[in-house]
Motif scaffolding. Structure first.
Motif, short mmCIF file in Angstrom:
data_model
loop_
_atom_site.label_atom_id
_atom_site.label_comp_id
_atom_site.label_asym_id
_atom_site.label_seq_id
_atom_site.Cartn_x
_atom_site.Cartn_y
_atom_site.Cartn_z
N LEU A 55 -8.02 11.93 -0.79
CA LEU A 55 -9.28 11.65 -0.09
C LEU A 55 -9.05 10.65 1.03
CD1 LEU A 55 -11.76 11.25 -3.10
CD2 LEU A 55 -11.40 13.27 -1.67
N PRO A 56 -9.97 10.55 1.98
CA PRO A 56 -9.88 9.49 2.99
C PRO A 56 -9.84 8.12 2.31
CG PRO A 56 -11.52 11.11 3.64
CD PRO A 56 -11.10 11.47 2.25
N ILE A 57 -9.06 7.23 2.84
CA ILE A 57 -8.85 5.92 2.21
C ILE A 57 -10.16 5.17 2.03
CG2 ILE A 57 -7.88 3.62 2.62
CD1 ILE A 57 -5.39 4.97 3.72
N ILE A 58 -11.03 5.24 3.01
CA ILE A 58 -12.29 4.49 2.93
C ILE A 58 -13.14 4.99 1.77
CG2 ILE A 58 -13.54 6.00 4.55
CD1 ILE A 58 -14.90 3.46 5.61
N ALA A 124 -10.30 -5.08 1.51
CA ALA A 124 -8.95 -5.35 1.01
C ALA A 124 -8.39 -4.13 0.27
CB ALA A 124 -8.95 -6.57 0.11
N LEU A 125 -9.24 -3.45 -0.49
CA LEU A 125 -8.81 -2.23 -1.18
C LEU A 125 -8.40 -1.15 -0.18
CD1 LEU A 125 -11.39 -1.93 -4.10
CD2 LEU A 125 -8.93 -2.25 -4.33
N CYS A 126 -9.13 -1.04 0.91
CA CYS A 126 -8.77 -0.07 1.95
C CYS A 126 -7.37 -0.34 2.48
CB CYS A 126 -9.78 -0.14 3.10
SG CYS A 126 -11.39 0.60 2.78
N VAL A 127 -7.09 -1.61 2.77
CA VAL A 127 -5.79 -1.98 3.30
C VAL A 127 -4.70 -1.80 2.25
CG1 VAL A 127 -4.44 -3.83 4.36
CG2 VAL A 127 -6.87 -3.61 4.88
N LEU A 128 -5.03 -2.15 1.01
CA LEU A 128 -4.08 -1.99 -0.09
C LEU A 128 -3.63 -0.54 -0.22
CD1 LEU A 128 -3.03 -3.97 -2.46
CD2 LEU A 128 -4.61 -2.70 -3.90
N LEU A 129 -4.57 0.37 -0.16
CA LEU A 129 -4.25 1.80 -0.26
C LEU A 129 -3.50 2.27 0.98
CD1 LEU A 129 -7.61 3.15 -1.74
CD2 LEU A 129 -5.50 2.59 -2.97
N GLU A 130 -3.90 1.74 2.12
CA GLU A 130 -3.23 2.12 3.38
C GLU A 130 -1.78 1.67 3.39
OE1 GLU A 130 -4.28 0.03 7.09
OE2 GLU A 130 -4.93 1.99 7.79
#
Length: 247
Positions: A55-58, A124-130
């Protein structure tokens, strides 16, 4: 195993039914299993991140955050909101601060604190997954659930009655220190970013402890919940930010 089930029932919304009413001693012993419950939460979040990888990260980050909040029943967020309201509305007075914390209503400062913390966690979760370091999700809830261990071991519990009082009176101190040290040492697995996150975690713990003692002379259930949320947010942000500066 009763203390473990007590910890799991208290810290999550998982359908745990105890056959008998736990004793005060069992409530104190249950703290030994708080980081273990955190490990279980972390594994669920990590597996969810893997399943949502396409899925999209966001969108993945939003779903993981909602799952995170749901699994804990918003318990610690409630403590954060109550503490934020009390800290502002208490005007520095300990008795007024404690009185506001017992009020179930949530004021504007409490709502604002929830918005800010959830927003920071989401980003922060978005960046973590990215950055593809979702494995950090496994230890993050463990660290959060080690916060009560530190606060109970080092800080007076100010309310005369309730679950927190029985925990403070019957906690196994030596074993709790061992569990706490082992839990925070797990951050060393993430090398320098992990060490930076560990430093931030300890600084936040001592700073919040000093604030609690200065204002109300110790801790309550609400301040512990607030400390858990703020510590998790601080560690998550520091680990993510450090990953950009350290190769």
């Amino acid at each position: 195993m009763t203390p473990f089930w007590i910890a799991l029932q208290f810290l999550t919304v998982l359908p745990i039914e105890l056959k008998t009413m736990p004793s005060a001693k069992q409530n104190g012993q249950a703290m030994l299993f708080y980081p273990l419950v955190g490990l279980l939460l972390g594994l669920i979040l990590f597996v969810s991140a893997m399943l949502l990888a396409k899925l999209p990260i966001i969108l993945s980050a939003a779903l993981i955050l909602v799952l995170w909040i749901w699994l804990t029943g918003g318990l610690h967020l409630d403590g954060l909101a109550d503490t934020a309201d009390a800290w502002v509305g208490g005007f520095g007075d300990p008795e007024r601060t404690l009185k506001i914390m017992k009020d179930p209503a949530c004021g504007p400062i409490g709502v604002l604190s929830l918005v800010v913390v959830c927003l920071l966690k989401f980003v922060a979760l978005c960046v973590l997954l990215e950055q593809q370091i979702a494995v950090f999700l496994i230890v993050l809830p463990m660290l959060g659930r080690s916060v009560p261990l530190f606060l109970f071991l080092t800080t007076p519990y100010v309310r005369a009655q309730g679950l927190g009082r029985s925990m403070a009176d019957f906690m196994p101190k030596k074993q709790l220190w061992m569990v706490f040290v082992i839990t925070i040492a797990l951050l060393c697995m993430f090398k320098l970013p992990g060490l930076i996150a560990l430093l931030v975690f300890l600084v936040l713990l001592f700073y919040m402890r000093s604030l609690f003692i200065k204002r109300i002379g110790g801790i309550t259930g609400d301040t512990i919940g607030a400390a858990i949320e703020l510590a998790e947010t601080g560690v998550l942000l520091s680990a993510v930010i450090a990953s950009f500066y350290i190769i």
